[in-house]
Design an enzyme around this catalytic site. Sequence first.
Site, PDB file in Angstrom:
ATOM      1  N   LYS A 318      15.086 -28.366  30.057  1.00 48.34           N
ATOM      2  CA  LYS A 318      15.890 -29.048  31.071  1.00 48.34           C
ATOM      3  C   LYS A 318      17.306 -28.472  31.085  1.00 48.34           C
ATOM      4  O   LYS A 318      17.773 -27.920  30.089  1.00 48.34           O
ATOM      5  CB  LYS A 318      15.939 -30.554  30.820  1.00 48.34           C
ATOM      6  N   LYS A 347      18.291 -34.871  23.420  1.00 47.20           N
ATOM      7  CA  LYS A 347      19.051 -33.620  23.472  1.00 47.20           C
ATOM      8  C   LYS A 347      20.296 -33.781  24.353  1.00 47.20           C
ATOM      9  O   LYS A 347      20.392 -34.705  25.160  1.00 47.20           O
ATOM     10  CB  LYS A 347      18.174 -32.487  24.023  1.00 47.20           C
ATOM     11  N   ASP A 348      21.227 -32.823  24.191  1.00 52.07           N
ATOM     12  CA  ASP A 348      22.467 -32.849  24.956  1.00 52.07           C
ATOM     13  C   ASP A 348      22.193 -32.831  26.458  1.00 52.07           C
ATOM     14  O   ASP A 348      21.190 -32.269  26.910  1.00 52.07           O
ATOM     15  CB  ASP A 348      23.332 -31.633  24.609  1.00 52.07           C
ATOM     16  N   LYS A 349      23.123 -33.421  27.228  1.00 50.29           N
ATOM     17  CA  LYS A 349      22.998 -33.389  28.680  1.00 50.29           C
ATOM     18  C   LYS A 349      23.506 -32.066  29.247  1.00 50.29           C
ATOM     19  O   LYS A 349      22.752 -31.325  29.882  1.00 50.29           O
ATOM     20  CB  LYS A 349      23.757 -34.551  29.316  1.00 50.29           C
TER      21      LYS A 349
END
Length: 721
Positions: A318, A347-349
């Site tokens: 993503k 997870k990080d954006k």
Amino acid sequence: MEELSHSDNSMHGSPLCWVSEHSGFCGSIKNSASDFVVTEINMCGQLVSDVGIECCQDTCSIECRQEKSHPSHNKRLKKQEKTPENLSGWPVFDKSEDAKVMYSEVNQTAVCNLSESAANCCSMQVSKTWGDTLDLLLGSSVAEALEKFAFLSKDRRPVKAEGTEDEAMLLLGTFREKSQRAAIHLAVRQKFPFLKTVTNSAEIRVRLDPRYLELCQLVSEKEADGLFCFLDSKERSSKFTFQPDGNKAHRKAVHHFVSKYFGKLVETKSFSEQNGSGHHGAVITVRFRDRNVKSSRKRNTNDCQAEPAIYTVFTLCKVNLETLEAVACLASELGVVPSDFSYAGIKDKKAVTSQTMVVKNVTINRLKAKQLSIQSKGLKVYNLRAATQHLRVGQLKGNHFSIIVRNISKHQEDDPEASLTDRVFEAIEIVKEKGFVNYYGPQRFGLGQNVQADQIGLALLKEMLVKAVHLFFTPEEGNDPVNKAKRHFIQTEDAKATLALMPEYKTRERLVLRALNRFGNNREGCTRAWLSFPHSMRILYIHSYCSKVWNEAVSFRLKAYGLKVVEGDLVACDNVDGELLSQNNQQVHTVTAEDLESNIYSINQVVLPMPGNNIQYPRNKLHSWYQEALARDGLKACKFRIPALQLNIPGCYRRLLAQPQQLVYQWLEGKEAPFAKEGCGLATDESKQRQETGDSLSLSFSLNSSCYATVCLREIMKCNV
């Protein structure tokens, strides 16, 4: 490791402590998603982007072992090896000698692939597969006759067969074996969903399904094909949707048709929809009814055995998207609920991230059929394979990071004569050797928000569920659609009107609003609203609060005792690896005076507890600190259980210090700085348009699970990043 320094910088209200006293430097990260690439490392130590069918993860290796241990596995394999000319994927046998074996094998295989074929019933490839199956079952001449009969029947042209045109039937033959008949029924329905097979004694005849003709008077043939194929799939987690329809009377007729013939099996519901022209209509969605129907008869053992669930494991990539938003998008595309997905961690954006996910009740073929549609949403799914169970949170070894730090410069107070590159390389080498304080990063709490996740978690722990909902809808600055909707709810508490204002992609907010609209804004309604979240999402807020307490405890511990082991500390047992230990108290040991004299423990083994109902606290100053911190927040009597929300928080232990592994770096001069490796090939156009200025630094390293790259960078750079 004796140095310890403090900083005015804070980690969510708690002053930061440093492991070493190097000068550090300034720079910026996450200028774009492609500057921050995160790849999960599975339990086998593999990057999930590199995992293929031979993956050794527990989630799929069990499946392989079960398949290989099946008694008929080697027998089927040997038979298929004898027929290299078979290109369809089905075993080819001599019809006279191996008929019984063949029909049994085809029937088993067909049933296993039923839901996968149904998901793609209109595709040429699936049609060809079932066509090959019919050739195998009926013989080529009968299969050709069936193909012609189906073509003419659907076009409503005169058919030279038994009976009148309306009752035209085709005799397929006599089949004594029940398994033979079952395989033929299945194959005919899958290739020609508009046909109906009828058994009389051992004879099988086929004719046009009169229900299909009736439905074609209401909808298109394509929709009729789709509905009948969906009904035959028996895949209970899937759904079928008719084309948008603005005619209420027509929709009512479709509802009545489905209810009349298939009401015991499925249910229908209309959902409003607005097309591109601004005209309002509705779509009818069909889904299978729940099987939990009460019965007065006594059930036997076989009735009580649940059908085994289907699990598919895949790698998700993503870009610029939260994990929970990505899950909501996948759930919408696949027609399942977000709680059917499991993953090892959030997870990080603002990053390009790759992680393993498992989805329940979705077959590999069905997921393959949606790959292009999913990619159009900015997501990519690949490395598809079968699994036997879901993933658990924390079921990963760690994460690998590829990061570009841009616009490197010295701190303003630094020696102007000092070399910038010397400062950078010194900082990296020191942290590479000594590690960093293992704080939870700001993304754990909701970076830059007026109300952060830990505040909501505290309200939930105090069982102030209405207050928690109001905190959840506290708006930020700005007048974008999301904040407009939140502001409207805070001012009016009108869930229905707010739902109309809230954008579709805000999945969590819409879940809460739907529940409030249905059950009200009182405590009962707010309880239902929180229960509409998957368990992993509900408990995330609680963990956020516990993480805040842990961060504050670490700063207190380091100020009180520094980087040395003291009596009463908790240390991880030597045989325990990883950063986050479970609530099993046998994994930790309380340091005694004798231990200190023997000098057998190092600061790298010290752990601090996350608050919960099944952990022990250090037997030194930290014990009273934890009690005072919880009492200050109104949790002195908290049992860390919330029955109304089905939440139990046992607690766990986390290491005080963390160490980057396989750390490599490269100095990048000016505009020559490349972008970090994107890995999954998703477009990140924003990074391509940015002009480069200043020197940059490329960093690559791995961290154990639950460690934060941003915290490691703070230690290296000695500043907020």
